[in-house]
Write a protein that holds these residues in place. Sequence first.
Motif, PDB file in Angstrom:
ATOM      1  N   ALA A   1     -19.673   5.387 -16.841  1.00  0.00           N
ATOM      2  CA  ALA A   1     -18.994   5.719 -15.584  1.00  0.00           C
ATOM      3  C   ALA A   1     -18.227   7.025 -15.736  1.00  0.00           C
ATOM      4  O   ALA A   1     -17.532   7.238 -16.728  1.00  0.00           O
ATOM      5  N   ASN A   2     -18.374   7.911 -14.758  1.00  0.00           N
ATOM      6  CA  ASN A   2     -17.640   9.176 -14.700  1.00  0.00           C
ATOM      7  C   ASN A   2     -16.710   9.145 -13.496  1.00  0.00           C
ATOM      8  O   ASN A   2     -17.018   8.520 -12.490  1.00  0.00           O
ATOM      9  N   VAL A   3     -15.617   9.858 -13.605  1.00  0.00           N
ATOM     10  CA  VAL A   3     -14.677   9.958 -12.492  1.00  0.00           C
ATOM     11  C   VAL A   3     -14.755  11.371 -11.934  1.00  0.00           C
ATOM     12  O   VAL A   3     -14.607  12.342 -12.672  1.00  0.00           O
ATOM     13  N   GLY A   4     -15.019  11.471 -10.645  1.00  0.00           N
ATOM     14  CA  GLY A   4     -15.068  12.779 -10.004  1.00  0.00           C
ATOM     15  C   GLY A   4     -13.713  13.171  -9.443  1.00  0.00           C
ATOM     16  O   GLY A   4     -12.921  12.321  -9.050  1.00  0.00           O
ATOM     17  N   ASN A   5     -13.438  14.444  -9.421  1.00  0.00           N
ATOM     18  CA  ASN A   5     -12.190  14.934  -8.844  1.00  0.00           C
ATOM     19  C   ASN A   5     -12.360  15.039  -7.339  1.00  0.00           C
ATOM     20  O   ASN A   5     -13.328  15.584  -6.855  1.00  0.00           O
ATOM     21  N   GLY A   6     -11.418  14.478  -6.609  1.00  0.00           N
ATOM     22  CA  GLY A   6     -11.444  14.546  -5.155  1.00  0.00           C
ATOM     23  C   GLY A   6     -11.750  13.224  -4.488  1.00  0.00           C
ATOM     24  O   GLY A   6     -11.499  13.060  -3.309  1.00  0.00           O
ATOM     25  N   GLY A   7     -12.285  12.269  -5.220  1.00  0.00           N
ATOM     26  CA  GLY A   7     -12.554  10.956  -4.649  1.00  0.00           C
ATOM     27  C   GLY A   7     -11.329  10.063  -4.760  1.00  0.00           C
ATOM     28  O   GLY A   7     -10.612  10.093  -5.760  1.00  0.00           O
ATOM     29  N   MET A   8     -11.063   9.269  -3.719  1.00  0.00           N
ATOM     30  CA  MET A   8      -9.909   8.381  -3.731  1.00  0.00           C
ATOM     31  C   MET A   8     -10.139   7.274  -2.718  1.00  0.00           C
ATOM     32  O   MET A   8     -10.728   7.494  -1.665  1.00  0.00           O
ATOM     33  N   THR A   9      -9.655   6.086  -3.045  1.00  0.00           N
ATOM     34  CA  THR A   9      -9.623   4.981  -2.092  1.00  0.00           C
ATOM     35  C   THR A   9      -8.167   4.739  -1.744  1.00  0.00           C
ATOM     36  O   THR A   9      -7.338   4.543  -2.644  1.00  0.00           O
ATOM     37  N   ALA A  10      -7.839   4.768  -0.451  1.00  0.00           N
ATOM     38  CA  ALA A  10      -6.469   4.516   0.004  1.00  0.00           C
ATOM     39  C   ALA A  10      -6.419   3.155   0.692  1.00  0.00           C
ATOM     40  O   ALA A  10      -7.217   2.881   1.594  1.00  0.00           O
ATOM     41  N   PHE A  11      -5.505   2.316   0.246  1.00  0.00           N
ATOM     42  CA  PHE A  11      -5.330   0.982   0.810  1.00  0.00           C
ATOM     43  C   PHE A  11      -4.151   0.993   1.779  1.00  0.00           C
ATOM     44  O   PHE A  11      -3.054   1.418   1.413  1.00  0.00           O
ATOM     45  N   LEU A  12      -4.390   0.529   2.999  1.00  0.00           N
ATOM     46  CA  LEU A  12      -3.344   0.461   4.016  1.00  0.00           C
ATOM     47  C   LEU A  12      -2.483  -0.764   3.746  1.00  0.00           C
ATOM     48  O   LEU A  12      -2.971  -1.892   3.748  1.00  0.00           O
ATOM     49  N   ILE A  13      -1.193  -0.537   3.519  1.00  0.00           N
ATOM     50  CA  ILE A  13      -0.237  -1.584   3.157  1.00  0.00           C
ATOM     51  C   ILE A  13       0.806  -1.680   4.267  1.00  0.00           C
ATOM     52  O   ILE A  13       1.157  -0.679   4.892  1.00  0.00           O
ATOM     53  N   ASP A  14       1.336  -2.888   4.491  1.00  0.00           N
ATOM     54  CA  ASP A  14       2.212  -3.089   5.645  1.00  0.00           C
ATOM     55  C   ASP A  14       3.686  -2.771   5.419  1.00  0.00           C
ATOM     56  O   ASP A  14       4.463  -2.831   6.370  1.00  0.00           O
ATOM     57  N   SER A  15       4.107  -2.426   4.197  1.00  0.00           N
ATOM     58  CA  SER A  15       5.522  -2.104   3.997  1.00  0.00           C
ATOM     59  C   SER A  15       5.719  -1.204   2.784  1.00  0.00           C
ATOM     60  O   SER A  15       4.930  -1.230   1.831  1.00  0.00           O
ATOM     61  N   THR A  16       6.794  -0.452   2.821  1.00  0.00           N
ATOM     62  CA  THR A  16       7.141   0.400   1.679  1.00  0.00           C
ATOM     63  C   THR A  16       7.524  -0.451   0.470  1.00  0.00           C
ATOM     64  O   THR A  16       7.228  -0.081  -0.665  1.00  0.00           O
ATOM     65  N   VAL A  17       8.156  -1.585   0.707  1.00  0.00           N
ATOM     66  CA  VAL A  17       8.548  -2.484  -0.390  1.00  0.00           C
ATOM     67  C   VAL A  17       7.307  -2.960  -1.141  1.00  0.00           C
ATOM     68  O   VAL A  17       7.280  -2.990  -2.376  1.00  0.00           O
ATOM     69  N   LYS A  18       6.266  -3.311  -0.406  1.00  0.00           N
ATOM     70  CA  LYS A  18       5.029  -3.774  -1.045  1.00  0.00           C
ATOM     71  C   LYS A  18       4.351  -2.627  -1.786  1.00  0.00           C
ATOM     72  O   LYS A  18       3.787  -2.824  -2.865  1.00  0.00           O
ATOM     73  N   ILE A  19       4.412  -1.411  -1.249  1.00  0.00           N
ATOM     74  CA  ILE A  19       3.856  -0.258  -1.964  1.00  0.00           C
ATOM     75  C   ILE A  19       4.579  -0.067  -3.287  1.00  0.00           C
ATOM     76  O   ILE A  19       3.952   0.149  -4.327  1.00  0.00           O
ATOM     77  N   ASP A  20       5.900  -0.171  -3.263  1.00  0.00           N
ATOM     78  CA  ASP A  20       6.674  -0.044  -4.498  1.00  0.00           C
ATOM     79  C   ASP A  20       6.248  -1.102  -5.519  1.00  0.00           C
ATOM     80  O   ASP A  20       6.088  -0.801  -6.707  1.00  0.00           O
ATOM     81  N   ARG A  21       6.056  -2.344  -5.069  1.00  0.00           N
ATOM     82  CA  ARG A  21       5.626  -3.434  -5.958  1.00  0.00           C
ATOM     83  C   ARG A  21       4.233  -3.168  -6.513  1.00  0.00           C
ATOM     84  O   ARG A  21       3.978  -3.357  -7.710  1.00  0.00           O
ATOM     85  N   LEU A  22       3.310  -2.768  -5.651  1.00  0.00           N
ATOM     86  CA  LEU A  22       1.939  -2.495  -6.091  1.00  0.00           C
ATOM     87  C   LEU A  22       1.903  -1.376  -7.133  1.00  0.00           C
ATOM     88  O   LEU A  22       1.190  -1.467  -8.128  1.00  0.00           O
ATOM     89  N   TYR A  23       2.666  -0.343  -6.893  1.00  0.00           N
ATOM     90  CA  TYR A  23       2.737   0.778  -7.827  1.00  0.00           C
ATOM     91  C   TYR A  23       3.259   0.296  -9.185  1.00  0.00           C
ATOM     92  O   TYR A  23       2.685   0.629 -10.230  1.00  0.00           O
ATOM     93  N   ALA A  24       4.311  -0.523  -9.180  1.00  0.00           N
ATOM     94  CA  ALA A  24       4.883  -1.044 -10.423  1.00  0.00           C
ATOM     95  C   ALA A  24       3.872  -1.926 -11.159  1.00  0.00           C
ATOM     96  O   ALA A  24       3.730  -1.838 -12.387  1.00  0.00           O
TER      97      ALA A  24
END
Length: 125
Positions: free
Chosen positions: A62-85
């Motif tokens: 598997a290779n990783v290309g520069n410029g590709g990204m999957t963005a997940f729509l999350i319902d709150s900033t608190v949940k984004i902080d948790r997911l990141y952690a």
Amino acid sequence: MIGYTMVGTKDLDRAVVFYDAIFTEMGFTRCFKDDQVSFWGDKVNVEAPRFATGYPFNGEIANVGNGGMTAFLIDSTVKIDRLYAIAMGLGGSDEGPPGLRPHYGKGFYAAYLRDPDGNKIAFVC
């Protein structure tokens, strides 16, 4: 429009641990796994988009290309902080910590990271 998104991995077991934790926090379950690939999403609604990680079909690494990204729509900033952690604790690498991104729009909040294989993902709201 999207049926599923797939990213490659060099270690499926490690990727499954990483994404199981992410998708459990997001309220999704693993829909399928074999020795080549794993899918997450809505087990009941087969028309809902799904996310997968697995070994490339052609058998090459598997290779990783520069410029590709999957963005997940999350319902709150608190949940984004948790997911990141969670992601950082499971071997993810930072590409932009949680925070407001006013240049993308008023109230746009996001975190950017790479999974242990280097695939770029984002959590946004």
